[in-house]
Design a protein around this motif. Sequence first.
Motif, PDB file in Angstrom:
ATOM      1  N   PRO A   6       0.763  -1.535  -0.098  1.00  0.00           N
ATOM      2  CA  PRO A   6       0.229  -0.137   0.208  1.00  0.00           C
ATOM      3  C   PRO A   6       1.127   1.282   0.095  1.00  0.00           C
ATOM      4  O   PRO A   6       0.054   2.530  -0.442  1.00  0.00           O
ATOM      5  CB  PRO A   6      -1.052   0.048   1.308  1.00  0.00           C
ATOM      6  N   VAL A   7       1.698   0.948   0.723  1.00  0.00           N
ATOM      7  CA  VAL A   7       2.439   2.423   0.804  1.00  0.00           C
ATOM      8  C   VAL A   7       3.283   2.880  -0.398  1.00  0.00           C
ATOM      9  O   VAL A   7       3.281   3.880  -0.972  1.00  0.00           O
ATOM     10  CB  VAL A   7       3.783   2.331   1.492  1.00  0.00           C
ATOM     11  N   GLU A   8       3.633   1.655  -1.115  1.00  0.00           N
ATOM     12  CA  GLU A   8       4.298   1.992  -2.648  1.00  0.00           C
ATOM     13  C   GLU A   8       3.364   2.527  -4.107  1.00  0.00           C
ATOM     14  O   GLU A   8       3.782   3.523  -4.129  1.00  0.00           O
ATOM     15  CB  GLU A   8       4.859   0.601  -3.154  1.00  0.00           C
ATOM     16  N   LEU A   9       2.169   2.057  -3.195  1.00  0.00           N
ATOM     17  CA  LEU A   9       0.853   2.286  -4.651  1.00  0.00           C
ATOM     18  C   LEU A   9       0.719   3.806  -4.444  1.00  0.00           C
ATOM     19  O   LEU A   9       0.419   4.709  -5.403  1.00  0.00           O
ATOM     20  CB  LEU A   9      -0.844   1.271  -3.960  1.00  0.00           C
ATOM     21  N   ALA A  10       1.036   3.744  -3.021  1.00  0.00           N
ATOM     22  CA  ALA A  10       0.465   5.375  -2.634  1.00  0.00           C
ATOM     23  C   ALA A  10       1.728   6.051  -2.787  1.00  0.00           C
ATOM     24  O   ALA A  10       1.495   7.623  -3.620  1.00  0.00           O
ATOM     25  CB  ALA A  10      -0.196   5.889  -0.955  1.00  0.00           C
ATOM     26  N   ILE A  11       2.462   6.043  -3.091  1.00  0.00           N
ATOM     27  CA  ILE A  11       3.928   6.748  -3.605  1.00  0.00           C
ATOM     28  C   ILE A  11       3.777   6.879  -4.953  1.00  0.00           C
ATOM     29  O   ILE A  11       4.030   7.930  -5.714  1.00  0.00           O
ATOM     30  CB  ILE A  11       5.141   6.774  -3.567  1.00  0.00           C
TER      31      ILE A  11
END
Length: 529
Positions: A6-11
């Motif tokens: 999820p963090v990677e997707l948000a970035i």
Amino acid sequence: MKSVDPVELAIFQSSMHSIAEEMGAALRRTAISPNIKERRDYSCALFDAEERVIAMGDHMPVHLGAMPMSVKAAVDAVRMEEGDVAILNDPYAGGTHLPDITLVLPVFVGGGSKPAFYAAARAHHADVGGMYAGSMGPAQEIYQEGIRIPPVLLMRRGEMERGVLSLLLANVRTPEEREGDLAAQLGACRVGERRILEVVEKYGLAKVEELAGELVAYSERLMRAELRSMPAGTFVAEDFLDDDGVTDAPIRIAVKMTFDPEAGSVEIDFNGSSPQVRGAVNAVYPITWSACFYVLRCLLAEDAPATAGVMYPVTVKAPVGTIVNVVPPAAVAGGNVECSQRITDVLLRALAQAAPERVPAASYGTMSNLTIGGLDPRTGGPFAYYETVAGGMGARPNADGIDGVHCHMTNSLNTPVEALEYAYPFRVRRYGYRAGSGGKGKFRGGDGLVREIELLADSQVTMLADRRKFAPYGLAGGEEGAKGRAVWIKADGSEVELRGKGSVYAEKGDAVRVETPGGGGWGKAGNRE
């Protein structure tokens, strides 16, 4: 699809959005016309190899929702190679109305044979020829509205197609301005290309494609979750455009929104809307789709990704040959600016029945399009001024409406007085709020604007506006906002009421005053805590 962090997707989401925003900033900084440079009448977006939108700038809703159809039309019509750029404005081939010209640039990665992405920039050009200076008049067929550009190559293998450009510039009133604005759009697309290639270089194409696919899927999940929170059932609404400028007959736009919470889906059916008309307020299907996209996108959180996935749970039924899905040779200049606003008003009116605590009263409901053209005595050459004038925002269930702001399908600004007087032979006599024009209620609607412009040259003055007969509605007992009006003030002091859709030839020393509608009120007056 395997799980994505999820963090990677948000970035990744922020990266894609920032690219679209940077494209817009580049377009704004390098454009020539005040309409683009000052009013920000443009939009930029990124698409994947399947022509799915994966990021949009915070630009014009009426552009952005419809832009995927322009990209698809360009891809279907033209085989694009590296260094190519397609151009189009045809409303019957993915466009909206003729002044909105779209450029589509394919992005190739690592010598691939097919584009991996597309960067697109759309801008409203202040003149594209036709009967009326500014190309936004009450025409009766599309051939009268300006030059119509099917999807063709503007650039081939990095070189400008001079024949195409020359043909375009020979059919407009202000060719130097048009060429400059097109160059700005090209630059914006190049910015998008450069930035997406930097992301690919960092993560690899396979990873970027995976993240793009997941971003689209994430948008769909968010939209379905929101639709599951809606009450089951069908909600019906209607509203009217005043007329088409040819006859005085009102034009009905009707909608049924049917929510299926179990499936997390919605069907939007415009059956019962009026047949297409002779005047220029007809909307092509991309406009109707765009209004649906905008209204449903408003249900989501501000940071939700605006991708193709938003519309996956949505079925839009717009009968062919009606005001919301016209066929050639209907005139469509006002469909993009007036009919789109009324479609939005109708959708929100229906949605207010399903979620009354979330939906505002009607905003001013017209872009009050004003176009003025003639010969500039300072240069001896032609000028073409175009502007949409802001109005009052509808009152919200928990707050007053905002005064003098662009709402819904437009997200532009008004031309500053200094910029307007510098660029055109005008003198601004008055510019301010139209006091008391907002509808009364527990929360009052926002006030409209008053703008009065003195002409310093003989000019053709054209209005394309609405909400002269049918006022912006209030909700929950709130009162209607004031209707709009425009006045031609002659040099001798006499005044002539201008039709909402019409054109006159005014003389030097005359003036035009536009008074825009206020927003509707929300809740009964006297119930405010």
